[in-house]
Design an enzyme around this catalytic site. Structure first.
Site, PDB file in Angstrom:
ATOM      1  N   ARG A 142    -101.258   0.266  26.475  1.00  0.00           N
ATOM      2  CA  ARG A 142    -101.216  -0.543  25.248  1.00  0.00           C
ATOM      3  C   ARG A 142    -101.349  -2.029  25.560  1.00  0.00           C
ATOM      4  NH1 ARG A 142     -96.467   0.326  20.977  1.00  0.00           N
ATOM      5  NH2 ARG A 142     -95.123  -0.063  22.761  1.00  0.00           N
ATOM      6  N   ARG A 146     -96.782  -5.610  26.976  1.00  0.00           N
ATOM      7  CA  ARG A 146     -95.344  -5.785  26.780  1.00  0.00           C
ATOM      8  C   ARG A 146     -94.580  -5.468  28.056  1.00  0.00           C
ATOM      9  NH1 ARG A 146     -93.924  -2.596  21.308  1.00  0.00           N
ATOM     10  NH2 ARG A 146     -92.176  -1.989  22.649  1.00  0.00           N
ATOM     11  N   ARG A 165     -83.179   4.415  14.262  1.00  0.00           N
ATOM     12  CA  ARG A 165     -83.420   5.100  15.530  1.00  0.00           C
ATOM     13  C   ARG A 165     -82.227   5.923  15.979  1.00  0.00           C
ATOM     14  NH1 ARG A 165     -87.680   1.440  17.493  1.00  0.00           N
ATOM     15  NH2 ARG A 165     -88.445   2.070  19.526  1.00  0.00           N
ATOM     16  N   ARG A 208     -87.566   5.198  27.767  1.00  0.00           N
ATOM     17  CA  ARG A 208     -87.637   5.111  26.303  1.00  0.00           C
ATOM     18  C   ARG A 208     -87.894   6.487  25.689  1.00  0.00           C
ATOM     19  NH1 ARG A 208     -92.206   0.912  26.107  1.00  0.00           N
ATOM     20  NH2 ARG A 208     -92.223   1.216  23.856  1.00  0.00           N
ATOM     21  N   LYS A 221     -97.074   4.419  15.198  1.00  0.00           N
ATOM     22  CA  LYS A 221     -96.393   3.909  14.002  1.00  0.00           C
ATOM     23  C   LYS A 221     -96.906   2.516  13.629  1.00  0.00           C
ATOM     24  CE  LYS A 221     -92.298   4.220  15.906  1.00  0.00           C
ATOM     25  NZ  LYS A 221     -92.734   4.715  17.247  1.00  0.00           N
TER      26      LYS A 221
HETATM   27  P1  ADP Z   1     -92.233   1.150  20.174  1.00  0.00           P
HETATM   28  O1  ADP Z   1     -93.213   0.590  19.158  1.00  0.00           O
HETATM   29  O2  ADP Z   1     -92.887   1.372  21.489  1.00  0.00           O
HETATM   30  O3  ADP Z   1     -91.519   2.350  19.684  1.00  0.00           O
HETATM   31  P2  ADP Z   1     -90.405  -0.973  19.433  1.00  0.00           P
HETATM   32  O4  ADP Z   1     -91.153  -2.239  19.372  1.00  0.00           O
HETATM   33  O5  ADP Z   1     -90.124  -0.281  18.145  1.00  0.00           O
HETATM   34  O6  ADP Z   1     -91.152   0.018  20.440  1.00  0.00           O
HETATM   35  O7  ADP Z   1     -89.028  -1.184  20.199  1.00  0.00           O
HETATM   36  C1  ADP Z   1     -88.955  -1.831  21.434  1.00  0.00           C
HETATM   37  C2  ADP Z   1     -87.496  -1.894  21.881  1.00  0.00           C
HETATM   38  O8  ADP Z   1     -86.737  -2.669  20.930  1.00  0.00           O
HETATM   39  C3  ADP Z   1     -86.773  -0.568  21.961  1.00  0.00           C
HETATM   40  O9  ADP Z   1     -86.978   0.100  23.187  1.00  0.00           O
HETATM   41  C4  ADP Z   1     -85.317  -1.005  21.772  1.00  0.00           C
HETATM   42  O10 ADP Z   1     -84.798  -1.563  22.953  1.00  0.00           O
HETATM   43  C5  ADP Z   1     -85.438  -2.120  20.751  1.00  0.00           C
HETATM   44  N1  ADP Z   1     -85.330  -1.624  19.366  1.00  0.00           N
HETATM   45  C6  ADP Z   1     -86.283  -1.681  18.407  1.00  0.00           C
HETATM   46  N2  ADP Z   1     -85.852  -1.128  17.260  1.00  0.00           N
HETATM   47  C7  ADP Z   1     -84.575  -0.695  17.506  1.00  0.00           C
HETATM   48  C8  ADP Z   1     -83.592  -0.014  16.734  1.00  0.00           C
HETATM   49  N3  ADP Z   1     -83.824   0.353  15.464  1.00  0.00           N
HETATM   50  N4  ADP Z   1     -82.408   0.257  17.331  1.00  0.00           N
HETATM   51  C9  ADP Z   1     -82.145  -0.107  18.590  1.00  0.00           C
HETATM   52  N5  ADP Z   1     -83.027  -0.724  19.380  1.00  0.00           N
HETATM   53  C10 ADP Z   1     -84.239  -1.016  18.847  1.00  0.00           C
HETATM   54  P1  ADP Z   2     -95.846   2.886  18.187  1.00  0.00           P
HETATM   55  O1  ADP Z   2     -95.753   1.741  17.212  1.00  0.00           O
HETATM   56  O2  ADP Z   2     -95.499   4.204  17.552  1.00  0.00           O
HETATM   57  O3  ADP Z   2     -95.083   2.652  19.447  1.00  0.00           O
HETATM   58  P2  ADP Z   2     -98.623   2.007  18.558  1.00  0.00           P
HETATM   59  O4  ADP Z   2     -99.187   1.993  17.177  1.00  0.00           O
HETATM   60  O5  ADP Z   2     -98.299   0.703  19.185  1.00  0.00           O
HETATM   61  O6  ADP Z   2     -97.370   3.041  18.623  1.00  0.00           O
HETATM   62  O7  ADP Z   2     -99.667   2.801  19.486  1.00  0.00           O
HETATM   63  C1  ADP Z   2     -99.421   2.965  20.885  1.00  0.00           C
HETATM   64  C2  ADP Z   2    -100.741   2.858  21.655  1.00  0.00           C
HETATM   65  O8  ADP Z   2    -101.580   3.976  21.340  1.00  0.00           O
HETATM   66  C3  ADP Z   2    -101.552   1.620  21.321  1.00  0.00           C
HETATM   67  O9  ADP Z   2    -102.188   1.185  22.495  1.00  0.00           O
HETATM   68  C4  ADP Z   2    -102.571   2.114  20.295  1.00  0.00           C
HETATM   69  O10 ADP Z   2    -103.768   1.353  20.352  1.00  0.00           O
HETATM   70  C5  ADP Z   2    -102.805   3.551  20.764  1.00  0.00           C
HETATM   71  N1  ADP Z   2    -103.099   4.483  19.644  1.00  0.00           N
HETATM   72  C6  ADP Z   2    -102.602   4.468  18.385  1.00  0.00           C
HETATM   73  N2  ADP Z   2    -103.081   5.496  17.664  1.00  0.00           N
HETATM   74  C7  ADP Z   2    -103.886   6.217  18.492  1.00  0.00           C
HETATM   75  C8  ADP Z   2    -104.689   7.406  18.336  1.00  0.00           C
HETATM   76  N3  ADP Z   2    -104.727   8.078  17.195  1.00  0.00           N
HETATM   77  N4  ADP Z   2    -105.391   7.824  19.415  1.00  0.00           N
HETATM   78  C9  ADP Z   2    -105.348   7.139  20.595  1.00  0.00           C
HETATM   79  N5  ADP Z   2    -104.615   6.024  20.807  1.00  0.00           N
HETATM   80  C10 ADP Z   2    -103.904   5.561  19.766  1.00  0.00           C
END
Ligand code: ADP
Ligand code: ADP
Ligand code: ZN
Length: 213
Positions: free
Chosen positions: A127, A160, A88, A171, A13
């Site tokens: 990541r 992270r 979420r 998660r 995302k």
């Molecule tokens: P990822 O990109 O791996 O999905 P995020 O950066 O979006 O992770 O979220 C990291 C953490 O921040 C989540 O595991 C949660 O604890 C918190 N968080 C982020 N967005 C939300 C949301 N919309 N509602 C509740 N918790 C959230």
């Molecule tokens: P999200 O925001 O949904 O948690 P991220 O965009 O941070 O996901 O991506 C999670 C990890 O996967 C990062 O290390 C990113 O570089 C990698 N990644 C993203 N898109 C791809 C893809 N199409 N193929 C392989 N790795 C990817």
């Protein structure tokens, strides 16, 4: 264009949102980034949120709903935005609908990025994130040219706290239980566009652009 990027942690995302910002000239709104920024500033909200984030649990709905409510009033949201990581839970989605109705606005598209669980674990534990500009890398799939530095801004890359295997597993469970039901929530409104999230980052981006055209 008001867009929600839906998908499990690690679906890509954030990666796709960063490309969409440039193409569509609209902001990315990431509640995760907002919570990490609050933590960096050591605000009470940030410190409270950390307790949940470290466990891989969701921060309480009212906290993130409050953040989003304020953020959507900012002038840069007037031409549209990309919601990344919000909503979420169904309660968050319902609150968002209310906030938007109050602003005379609505969600136009929900892009659901789909990736299998086995891939997600590998993506998240590998990541790396830039401390300075937030760009994402992966130690194997998308490494930076210099191992510890961002290609775009030379900022320091870090892992992270919640990208360790135990927290990631939690998660992913939280996603299944609390966030996955949102696909149906938005399907009932006819808004969901499914995107295959495996393959080259560029190809996935092109598929999103086609879907939004
Ligand atoms: P990822 O990109 O791996 O999905 P995020 O950066 O979006 O992770 O979220 C990291 C953490 O921040 C989540 O595991 C949660 O604890 C918190 N968080 C982020 N967005 C939300 C949301 N919309 N509602 C509740 N918790 C959230
Ligand atoms: P999200 O925001 O949904 O948690 P991220 O965009 O941070 O996901 O991506 C999670 C990890 O996967 C990062 O290390 C990113 O570089 C990698 N990644 C993203 N898109 C791809 C893809 N199409 N193929 C392989 N790795 C990817
Ligand atoms: Zn950077």
């Amino acid at each position: 264009m008001n867009i929600i990027l839906l998908g499990p942690p690690g679906a890509g995302k954030g990666t796709q949102a960063k490309m969409m910002i440039e193409k569509y000239q609209i902001p990315q709104i990431s509640t995760g980034d907002m919570l990490r920024a609050a933590l960096k500033e050591r605000t009470p909200l940030g410190l409270k949120a950390k307790e949940y984030m470290d466990k891989g649990a969701l921060v309480p709905d009212e906290v993130v709903i409050g953040l989003i409510q304020e953020r959507l009033k900012e002038p840069d949201c007037s031409k549209g935005y990309i919601l990344d990581g919000f909503p979420r839970t169904v309660a968050q989605a319902e609150a968002l609908d209310k906030v938007l109705a109050g602003l005379g606005s609505k969600i136009d598209h929900v892009i659901s990025i789909e990736v299998d669980k086995s891939d997600l674990l590998k993506r998240l534990t590998g990541r790396r994130t830039c401390r300075q500009c937030g760009a994402m890398y992966h130690v194997i799939f998308t490494p930076s040219l210099n191992k510890d530095l961002c290609d775009k801004c030379q900022g320091e890359l870090y892992q992270r706290d919640d990208d360790n295997e135990d927290t990631v597993r939690n998660r992913l469970e939280v996603y299944d239980a609390q966030t996955f039901p949102l696909i149906q929530y938005y399907q009932q409104k006819g808004l969901v566009r499914k995107i295959e999230g495996v393959g080259s980052i560029q190809q996935i981006f092109e598929n999103i652009v086609k879907t939004l055209a």
